[in-house]
Design a protein around this motif. Sequence first.
Motif, PDB file in Angstrom:
ATOM      1  N   GLY A 107       0.804  -1.226   0.000  1.00 25.03           N
ATOM      2  CA  GLY A 107       0.000   0.000   0.000  1.00 25.03           C
ATOM      3  C   GLY A 107       0.830   1.266   0.000  1.00 25.03           C
ATOM      4  N   GLY A 108       2.145   1.145  -0.018  1.00 26.63           N
ATOM      5  CA  GLY A 108       3.015   2.315   0.015  1.00 26.63           C
ATOM      6  C   GLY A 108       3.864   2.350   1.261  1.00 26.63           C
ATOM      7  N   ASP A 109       4.628   3.413   1.375  1.00 36.54           N
ATOM      8  CA  ASP A 109       5.540   3.581   2.505  1.00 36.54           C
ATOM      9  C   ASP A 109       4.952   4.532   3.532  1.00 36.54           C
ATOM     10  N   LEU A 110       5.224   4.239   4.806  1.00 42.20           N
ATOM     11  CA  LEU A 110       4.804   5.081   5.922  1.00 42.20           C
ATOM     12  C   LEU A 110       6.002   5.303   6.823  1.00 42.20           C
ATOM     13  N   SER A 111       6.008   6.402   7.531  1.00 42.60           N
ATOM     14  CA  SER A 111       7.003   6.599   8.588  1.00 42.60           C
ATOM     15  C   SER A 111       6.418   7.556   9.606  1.00 42.60           C
ATOM     16  N   GLY A 112       6.976   7.500  10.806  1.00 45.27           N
ATOM     17  CA  GLY A 112       6.481   8.381  11.852  1.00 45.27           C
ATOM     18  C   GLY A 112       7.041   8.021  13.206  1.00 45.27           C
ATOM     19  N   VAL A 113       6.274   8.372  14.209  1.00 46.77           N
ATOM     20  CA  VAL A 113       6.683   8.236  15.609  1.00 46.77           C
ATOM     21  C   VAL A 113       5.935   7.070  16.241  1.00 46.77           C
TER      22      VAL A 113
END
Length: 186
Positions: A107-113
């Motif tokens: 579904g794509g790339d995610l990034s975060g905390v």
Amino acid sequence: CNSTTYQCQLAANPGEGLTKQECENECKPAAQTYVCNPVNHTCEKTTAGHGTSLLLCQASCQHIKPTNSTPADVIGTWRGLEVDMGYTKGEFDVTFEKSSFKWSGPGGDLSGVTQTTGNFQLNLIIEKGPPALQGKTLYGIYSTVKGSGTPVYMTLALSDGDSKAPPSSFDGAMKNKLAKEYVLMK
């Protein structure tokens, strides 16, 4: 042993079954076990052998103030599959650092905390990713198990971006269209 009444009975044929003493020692219902509901922090009955005693459950099933951190047993790079009823076909790669994550999948790339709220809860606050998810929090529950040899396995269940609570259980996440469940290995 009659598994309904837990009474010892004579075997149908001589020489079969246990001795009367062995039967009386073993013919008992399984002890009730409990799991922590991470949403309301209460201990709920579960199938015997799938939880802990009520005392142990109550000792660990408490609400903890969220912190921007990743639990030590989750830190590292994981690879796995989505396993819920409406699963997305493909492989997922996730790297958890001390207080952040990077997620790559179909579904794509995610990034975060990352945000730990205790009792095996791990939230993902999305900073970069598809516009529909940016700024949202995926509330989650997780469980890690060390396999034989060196692998470690994690089950991770995440709410959708609109829910304000984690899935109530792994079984619930498997069947809920508003949740996703993953089995990962590092």
